[in-house]
Every structure is written in structure tokens, then in C-alpha cells.
Design an enzyme around this catalytic site. Structure first.
Site, PDB file in Angstrom:
ATOM      1  CG  HIS A 151       5.666 -27.641 -13.631  1.00  0.00           C
ATOM      2  ND1 HIS A 151       4.812 -27.091 -14.552  1.00  0.00           N
ATOM      3  CD2 HIS A 151       6.153 -26.608 -12.903  1.00  0.00           C
ATOM      4  CE1 HIS A 151       4.787 -25.774 -14.393  1.00  0.00           C
ATOM      5  NE2 HIS A 151       5.586 -25.456 -13.395  1.00  0.00           N
ATOM      6  CB  SER A 272      -2.894 -58.768  -8.195  1.00  0.00           C
ATOM      7  OG  SER A 272      -3.073 -59.502  -9.388  1.00  0.00           O
ATOM      8  CE  LYS A 278       0.392 -54.601  -8.804  1.00  0.00           C
ATOM      9  NZ  LYS A 278      -0.516 -54.633  -9.957  1.00  0.00           N
ATOM     10  CD  GLU A 285      -5.503 -48.029  -7.431  1.00  0.00           C
ATOM     11  OE1 GLU A 285      -5.509 -49.040  -6.705  1.00  0.00           O
ATOM     12  OE2 GLU A 285      -5.419 -48.092  -8.656  1.00  0.00           O
TER      13      GLU A 285
END
Ligand code: ARG
Length: 457
Positions: A151, A272, A278, A285
Site C-alpha cells: 500500500h 529541464s 532539474k 518515466e
């Protein structure tokens, strides 16, 4: 030439033509045609001289294709017609004999079966490489503790090796699924003709042997309408992409500042355009995001086949783009996953810190009581009470005094309790088969290495 009088409408041609995507079947189509021509000669359906001319012509076509000189002509509806057209240009009218005792219906089914077989083998070797990388990573991080989660809450600590090997076994099952694709593609469709068989005494087994098929499809109607092997491959690819997606998703999470469990290398990350600080785990992803695309492609082919009456219907042309996309996507993802894992760095302290959260020893504390004869359900309740009281008092489990322990759980021996809170014992206590104790992980690693040296299918 055909029974049609009027030329095709360009709009219809745009819809009907498949050459822009089935061009990639060319190598299989050529190989198949060579085998078919040899069979025709052996069966005395064409002469040896015809065969020699066809072989020469097909070899020339293959060279044009290999060297990217092949020119698709206006009327080339698909790769099968394009190759035959070019063959006839190069070899003369004898080229027209190649299609004797063959239809594009059994021809295309055969090409696709050959392609699926080749890519099922490719997927297996890519999977083996990825699995080898996982084994190497597990060996390097054998005894690094981290929390295991259920969970998304810290549940029980595990070793990183154990966690990584979990993916190994998922990919092992993918390997087995792709291996089944070799069985699914083992019956040669060619020789079924358009649907009913052909008017010549051909030798299908000869062609099967030439092309590496184990046998021949028993029923001509089934042979030209069967695309089960496309579904089998795409379903294997979708499941495999699902595993890659879980792996990617976990790496995205683990590489956040909040987790800080790992860092992907710069070569699998991007910056980024706006925020100079970043570093984004784009590779992970995209692994996460590709899986549903493969499920969609698979569902698309199921949709095409659904309710389709026997035998060949032009609908079947719609098997190709989804299949090709599934192949390209899963193969690329397998390569990326391996490259990214080969360079990933894990952070031992961050993981150990998270794993040293004493609350994740709660199950072990309950089991201490069980060893004292307390039924597990009851022990579960007692320890739940201890945890609640500890948290309410703003304390750690290890900070409970003997008095507090006597009050909260009189059945618990303080010395045993404190000994247990020594972190490693929570991991080493998982001695059951398939558990996370080091001895069990070592056994598991041994089995994993064995899988990798097993003869490939
Ligand atoms: N391009 C077709 C396909 O991919 C080849 C078979 C065509 N057969 C036919 N009867 N029109 O399915």
C-alpha cells in the site's frame, strides 16, 4: 489484369495499400519465395531452368532491397506484389511462375509467422541480457536493506538484492511467454493457397524444412485465417512492457528527493528547459508509460479478429501496424531498461535509514509472542496496542521502559524484544524459502544464474 474494368480511386488506394508498412516483411517474403520456388522445381511444377532464373531474379531484388535501391512502383499495393513485379521486370515472364500454387493469403500469413518467430527470439535474447544485468546488480547489493512496501507504506525490510530479483522472475515468465511464440509459429501456413488448398501436388513439408518450421498447418482454412501467433506475441509483449513499466515507475519514485534511494545516470536523464537544477528520469518515466500502448495495440488486433468469418478478409491486413509497433516498442524498452540499470546508483544510507524505522519490526515482535505460545491473531492485537501507545507517547519502540513493556505486553520478554530491534535480525529472520534472509537470497541467486545458463529455446 483482373475482372475490374475501372481504375482504382486514389482514395481507395490510400486505404487499401499496405506497402508503406509491410515493406519490412521483404526479407521474409524473399526467403519464402526462394523456398517455394525450389519446392515447385522439385515437384516438377516448374523446370530447373525456370528455378535458376527465378533464383537469380530474387537475388537481384534482394540486393536492391538490402542496398536501399528498390523503387516502389505506383501500382505496388503491398510488398508481395512489389517483389513479384520487380522479379518479372528483371527475370522476364518466368517471374510470373513464382506465384504458381500460392496465394497472397497463405503468403502473408507465412511472412508474419516468420517475422513473429524472429522477433520472439530477439525478445528472448534481450530479456536474457536484462536479466543478467539484474543478477549482477543483485550480487553487488546483496545485503543492502531497504523497506519493502505494501500500500506504499513501509511494511517489512528486505534486501535490495531480493527486490531486484523480484523483477528477474517477472522477466523469466516473459521469457517463457515469448518462448511459447515459437510453438505458436511452428506450423507452416504456405501451401494452403487462397483458402482451400492448391491444384498441384506440392510438398509443404519441404518448404517447412527450408524455412525452419517444425510442421505444416493441418487445415487450409485455418492456415490463412490464423493470426493467433500475432496475439501471442503481442500479449507477451504487453505483459513484458507491464513489468518494465513497474520497474520504471519504481525508479521514478526512488529517484525523487523524497525517497533518494537511487540516481539514474545522466545518460538516461534529461534536464529541464526552465529549471536549471532539474534532472528528470525521463527514461524511467517512458518505460512506465509505454505499457498501455502495447495493451491498446493488442486490444486492436483482438478487435480486428473478433467475429471475422473464415477465411482471409482484408481486415487481416490490420494486424501489421499494431504488431510492428509492439515489436519496436518492447525491443527498445528492453534495451533502455538494461542500459539504465547498468548505470544506476543506489544510495545505501538512504535506504538503510528508511529501513531502520523500528515500526517495520512489528510483525517480528508479534512472532516473538507466537513463539511464547500466544495465538498469532492475539499477538497481532497486542503489538498493535504497543505500537499505538508508543506513537502516542512520542517514543520509539526501543525507548519503551521495562515498566511500560510490562504494562502494554506482559507476555513480552524485554531482553528478547530489545535484541529483536537490532535491525538485521528483522531481515535475517525471514528464513522461509523465497524469503529475504541472505541465505535464501543466495539460493535464489544461484537459481537465477542457472536460468541464465540454460540453453535458450
Ligand atoms: N496486403 C495483404 C495483407 O496484408 C496481403 C494479402 C492480400 N490478399 C488478398 N486476397 N487481397 O493482408
Amino acid at each position: 489484369m483482373s475482372r475490374l474494368r475501372d481504375p482504382q480511386d486514389p482514395l481507395f488506394q490510400a486505404l487499401n495499400s499496405s506497402i508503406r508498412f509491410d515493406y519490412r516483411l521483404a526479407p521474409y517474403d524473399l526467403e519464402q519465395s526462394l523456398a517455394h520456388a525450389r519446392m515447385l522445381a522439385r515437384s516438377a511444377i516448374i523446370s530447373d531452368d525456370d528455378l535458376a532464373q527465378i533464383e537469380r531474379g530474387l537475388t537481384a531484388v534482394r540486393e536492391e532491397i538490402d542496398q536501399d535501391h528498390f523503387v516502389v512502383a505506383e501500382g505496388d499495393e503491398d510488398i508481395h506484389m512489389a517483389i513479384e513485379r520487380r522479379l518479372t521486370e528483371l527475370a522476364g515472364p518466368v517471374g510470373g511462375k513464382l506465384h504458381t500454387a500460392r496465394s497472397r493469403n497463405d503468403q502473408v500469413a507465412t511472412d508474419i509467422a516468420m517475422l513473429v518467430r524472429a522477433h520472439a527470439l530477439d525478445a528472448q535474447s534481450l530479456l536474457r541480457e536484462l536479466m543478467g544485468t539484474l543478477v549482477a546488480l543483485a550480487e553487488r547489493h546483496l545485503d543492502w536493506p531497504l523497506p519493502g512496501y505494501t500500500h506504499m507504506q513501509r511494511a517489512q525490510p528486505v534486501y535490495l538484492s531480493h527486490h531486484l530479483l523480484a523483477y528477474f522472475w517477472k522477466f523469466r515468465r516473459d521469457l517463457q511467454r515469448f518462448r511459447f511464440c515459437l510453438t505458436a509459429t511452428d506450423d507452416l501456413p504456405l501451401g494452403a493457397g487462397a483458402l482451400a488448398g492448391v491444384n498441384f501436388d506440392t510438398s509443404r513439408m519441404f518448404v517447412a524444412r527450408e524455412l525452419g518450421f517444425g510442421g505444416i498447418a493441418e487445415n487450409s482454412l485455418d492456415a490463412v485465417s490464423n493470426r493467433d501467433f500475432v496475439l501471442d506475441y503481442m500479449s507477451s509483449a504487453a505483459t513484458c512492457a507491464g513489468h518494465l513499466s513497474q520497474l520504471g515507475g519504481e525508479i521514478v519514485l526512488w529517484s525523487t528527493a523524497e525517497f533518494g534511494f537511487c540516481r539514474v545516470s545522466d545518460s538516461f536523464a534529461s534536464g529541464s528547459s526552465l529549471m536549471p537544477q532539474k534532472k528528470n528520469p525521463d527514461a524511467a518515466e517512458l518505460l512506465r508509460a509505454k505499457a498501455p500502448r502495447l495493451v491498446g495495440r493488442l486490444a486492436g488486433v483482438h478487435g480486428v479478429l473478433h467475429g471475422l468469418p473464415l477465411t482471409y478478409n482484408k481486415d487481416l491486413q490490420e494486424d501489421k501496424e499494431p504488431l510492428f509497433d509492439a515489436i519496436d516498442t518492447v525491443e527498445l524498452c528492453l534495451r533502455v531498461a538494461r542500459g539504465m540499470l547498468a548505470e544506476i546508483e543506489f544510495n545505501r544510507e538512504r535506504m538503510a535509514d528508511a529501513a531502520s524505522d523500528e515500526l517495520i519490526a512489528a510483525t517480528d515482535v508479534a512472532d516473538l509472542l507466537v513463539r511464547e505460545g500466544v495465538p498469532f491473531r492475539e499477538a497481532h492485537g497486542i503489538v498493535g496496542g504497543v505500537v499505538r501507545a508508543t506513537v502516542e507517547r512520542g517514543k520509539l519502540l526501543s525507548e519503551l521502559t521495562d515498566e511500560e513493556l510490562a504494562e502494554l505486553a506482559p507476555q513480552l520478554r524485554p531482553a528478547d524484544f530489545r535484541a529483536l530491534l537490532e535491525q538485521t535480525s528483522w531481515l535475517e529472520s525471514k528464513v522461509s524459502e523465497g524469503g529475504t534472509s541472505l541465505a535464501r537470497v543466495r539460493e535464489q541467486l544461484g537459481r537465477a544464474r542457472h536460468v541464465l545458463v540454460e540453453a535458450p529455446a
